[in-house]
Design an enzyme around this catalytic site. Structure first.
Site, short mmCIF file in Angstrom:
data_model
loop_
_atom_site.label_atom_id
_atom_site.label_comp_id
_atom_site.label_asym_id
_atom_site.label_seq_id
_atom_site.Cartn_x
_atom_site.Cartn_y
_atom_site.Cartn_z
N ARG A 7 52.70 46.15 39.05
CA ARG A 7 52.48 44.75 39.42
C ARG A 7 52.23 43.94 38.15
O ARG A 7 51.30 44.23 37.40
CB ARG A 7 51.27 44.64 40.37
CG ARG A 7 50.94 43.22 40.71
CD ARG A 7 49.69 43.04 41.58
NE ARG A 7 49.39 41.63 41.63
CZ ARG A 7 48.20 41.08 41.74
NH1 ARG A 7 47.13 41.84 41.88
NH2 ARG A 7 48.05 39.78 41.74
N HIS A 19 49.40 33.68 38.50
CA HIS A 19 48.12 34.35 38.26
C HIS A 19 47.30 33.45 37.32
O HIS A 19 47.13 33.74 36.14
CB HIS A 19 48.36 35.73 37.66
CG HIS A 19 47.22 36.69 37.84
ND1 HIS A 19 47.32 37.88 38.52
CD2 HIS A 19 45.93 36.64 37.42
CE1 HIS A 19 46.17 38.52 38.51
NE2 HIS A 19 45.30 37.79 37.84
N GLU A 53 44.54 35.23 44.09
CA GLU A 53 43.14 34.81 44.21
C GLU A 53 42.90 33.31 44.13
O GLU A 53 42.23 32.82 43.21
CB GLU A 53 42.29 35.51 43.15
CG GLU A 53 42.22 36.99 43.33
CD GLU A 53 41.15 37.64 42.44
OE1 GLU A 53 40.53 36.94 41.61
OE2 GLU A 53 40.94 38.84 42.58
N ASN A 77 42.61 42.30 47.06
CA ASN A 77 41.94 42.75 45.83
C ASN A 77 40.49 43.06 46.18
O ASN A 77 39.81 42.22 46.76
CB ASN A 77 41.92 41.64 44.77
CG ASN A 77 43.31 41.24 44.29
OD1 ASN A 77 44.31 41.86 44.64
ND2 ASN A 77 43.37 40.21 43.48
N TYR A 119 36.71 44.61 44.62
CA TYR A 119 35.90 45.12 43.51
C TYR A 119 34.47 45.49 43.90
O TYR A 119 33.94 46.49 43.44
CB TYR A 119 35.83 44.09 42.37
CG TYR A 119 37.13 43.95 41.64
CD1 TYR A 119 37.43 44.76 40.55
CD2 TYR A 119 38.11 43.06 42.07
CE1 TYR A 119 38.64 44.68 39.89
CE2 TYR A 119 39.33 42.96 41.42
CZ TYR A 119 39.58 43.78 40.33
OH TYR A 119 40.79 43.69 39.68
N GLU A 135 44.59 45.11 43.93
CA GLU A 135 43.72 45.36 42.76
C GLU A 135 42.49 46.12 43.20
O GLU A 135 41.94 45.85 44.27
CB GLU A 135 43.23 44.05 42.12
CG GLU A 135 44.24 43.27 41.35
CD GLU A 135 43.66 42.02 40.68
OE1 GLU A 135 42.45 42.02 40.33
OE2 GLU A 135 44.41 41.06 40.52
C1 NOJ Z 1 40.82 39.74 39.64
C2 NOJ Z 1 41.85 39.00 38.84
O1 NOJ Z 1 43.03 38.92 39.58
C3 NOJ Z 1 42.12 39.64 37.48
O2 NOJ Z 1 42.85 38.73 36.73
C4 NOJ Z 1 40.81 40.02 36.83
O3 NOJ Z 1 41.00 40.51 35.54
C5 NOJ Z 1 40.12 41.05 37.70
N1 NOJ Z 1 39.80 40.42 38.96
C6 NOJ Z 1 38.83 41.60 37.11
O4 NOJ Z 1 37.90 40.58 36.99
#
Ligand code: NOJ
Length: 497
Positions: free
Chosen positions: A94, A139, A184, A324, A326, A396
């Site tokens: 990607r 992006h 995002e 995505n 995290y 992600e």
């Molecule tokens: C999401 C974002 O899409 C990416 O650009 C960023 O580096 C990561 N989060 C980590 O923060």
């Protein structure tokens, strides 16, 4: 030792039964983004993007005043990057297209030959190596010339984006089959306009962010409709967008309602208009903002309404969902006078909730990233409950560190635990997750954290003009998961017998 043998035998039984195997057509990839890796910010006819401008104009907002001027130098080292992807054995890569590299005026009156060549080279070389390109069109790097006209707060941006998308589909859609329109919007609308820590750096909480919200939904939808009308029958690809959604859970048993409100604010704003049956804004959020606006004496809501036609235009504009993930947060209602005050709702004026973390959640070197693997499973289940049995591609997931070590046990563990939860979501909860993307292929420009925070499967030496890439332990681990298509990787224990 008998007990070791017992462990081995049960491990091999697991192997035979394939309990920890991924479904046969499950795909693995890794991601990057143009501004974070390419560099070459002013090479050839490329114009200035809002991140070029932001990093040059407000260096004090970025750790060590870092810019993406050179970054990983992927503009020159794209072949090496593809080698890395290939060595990991990945099914897809990607990456994103820089609008200012391909269409320097922002408009389709001029297409850069260099830009075209650069992305054609990447796509063709990936395909030669049997790696699918998964392409993000946007992006975070809007042409600065469009920002000067209001950027994401100018309603015309939806058409500007659709025109750009048409060019991208027409140039690359014969070979690219998986598209993401926007990455995002929560980052470049809400975090950007509520607190100004992302380009374009304007602060307009409760106004700019909502105008941006609406325009992103229309931009995505118009691009999707362009694909439907002009390209789908020939190209047969899939189009979606990528949303970052934190898992938001009630702080205590009485906070269920507050958590649900927060989920609608974070996940719902960019999902309900597209993925729900009704379309439009999440009703609970629309109501709260309308009431607040009225209390403030405004004759309209600060959240711009969708017309009926717009609701229909946006609804259903997906072929899968990009997600995505995290980290997670706890949520409770604010007491009178208490402020939300915490990321990702920092500066958000409308929902009176307090965000927190659990003491047992381990923090990474990134201030915002606490390790909460169960969150990914819970969020996947929530998405299925809200929007039905849709295909989800995890676009992600990854772990931050501030040190450059190649022996990155914490990251290995992060991947392992998140992948375990993804498997549970598939096998126990029946969520249709079809692929997983590691963020990120290599250390890169981490926005306002500059190069101080690293997410790479590969270490990059930013002191070296060659930007040498070195695989970390996490790269070896990920490659072995991909190779065995299972979390029972490489039969190490068995080999040791
Ligand atoms: C999401 C974002 O899409 C990416 O650009 C960023 O580096 C990561 N989060 C980590 O923060």
């Amino acid at each position: 030792m008998w007990w070791l043998k017992a462990v081995v035998i049960s491990a091999s039984v697991c192997l035979v039964l394939g309990k920890r195997d991924f479904p046969p057509d499950f795909v693995f990839g890794a991601a990057s983004a143009a501004y974070q890796v390419e560099g070459a910010w002013n090479v050839s006819d490329k114009s200035v993007s809002i991140w070029d401008y932001f990093a040059h104009t407000y260096p004090e907002k970025i750790v060590n005043n870092a810019t993406g001027d050179i970054a990983c130098d992927s503009y020159n080292k794209w072949k090496t990057d593809i080698e890395l992807v290939s060595e990991l054995g990945l099914h897809f890569y990607r990456f994103s297209i820089s609008w200012t590299r391909l269409m320097p005026t922002g408009f389709p009156d001029y297409i850069s030959e260099d830009g075209k060549r650069y992305y054609n080279n990447i796509i063709d070389t990936l395909l030669e190596k049997k790696i699918q390109p998964v392409v993000t069109m946007y992006h975070f790097d809007l042409p600065q010339s469009l920002q000067d006209l209001g950027g994401w707060t100018n309603p015309l941006v939806a058409d500007w984006f659709a025109n750009y998308a048409r060019v991208v589909f027409s140039l690359f859609g014969d070979r690219v089959k998986t598209w993401l329109t926007l990455n995002e919007p929560i980052s470049f609308c809400d975090i950007a306009y509520n607190v100004g820590t992302q380009a374009p750096g304007y602060i307009s909480p409760g106004i700019g962010n909502y105008i941006c919200n609406k325009n992103t939904m229309l931009a995505h939808a118009k691009a999707y409709r362009v694909y439907d009308k002009e390209f789908r029958s020939k190209q047969n690809g899939k189009v979606s967008l990528a949303n970052q959604i934190l898992w938001l859970e009630p702080d205590t048993d009485v906070d269920g309602e507050a958590a649900e409100k927060a989920r609608q604010l974070m996940g719902g704003m960019y999902s309900h208009p597209i993925f729900s049956k009704q379309g439009g804004w999440p009703p609970v959020i629309e109501k709260i903002i309308a009431e607040k606006s009225k209390e403030e004496g405004l004759p309209y809501s600060r959240l711009p309404a969708f017309t009926k036609e717009e609701i229909e235009l946006v609804k259903g504009t997906y072929d899968y969902m990009g997600f995505n993930f995290y980290t997670s947060r706890t949520v409770r209602d604010a007491k009178p006078g208490e402020k939300i005050g915490a990321w990702p709702f920092e500066g958000a004026p409308d929902i009176d909730i307090v965000i927190g973390v659990r003491p047992e959640w381990k923090q990474t070197d990134a201030w915002w990233l606490y390790i909460t693997p169960e969150g990914i499973r819970k969020q996947l289940a929530w998405l299925k409950k809200e929007y039905g049995d849709i295909e989800i591609l995890i676009t992600e997931n990854g772990c931050a560190s501030s040190n450059a070590d190649v022996d990155d046990e914490v990251r290995v563990q992060y991947y392992k635990e998140h992948l375990e939860q993804v498997l549970l979501a598939i096998k126990e909860d029946g969520v249709k997750v079809t692929g997983y993307t590691a963020w990120t292929l290599m250390d890169n420009y981490e926005w306002t954290d500059g190069y101080s925070i690293k997410f790479g499967l590969h270490h990059v030496d930013f002191e070296n003009p060659n930007r040498t890439r070195t695989p970390r332990s996490s790269a070896d681990y990920y490659a072995s998961v991909v190779k065995s298509h299972s979390l029972d990787v490489n039969n190490k224990i068995i080999d040791e017998l």
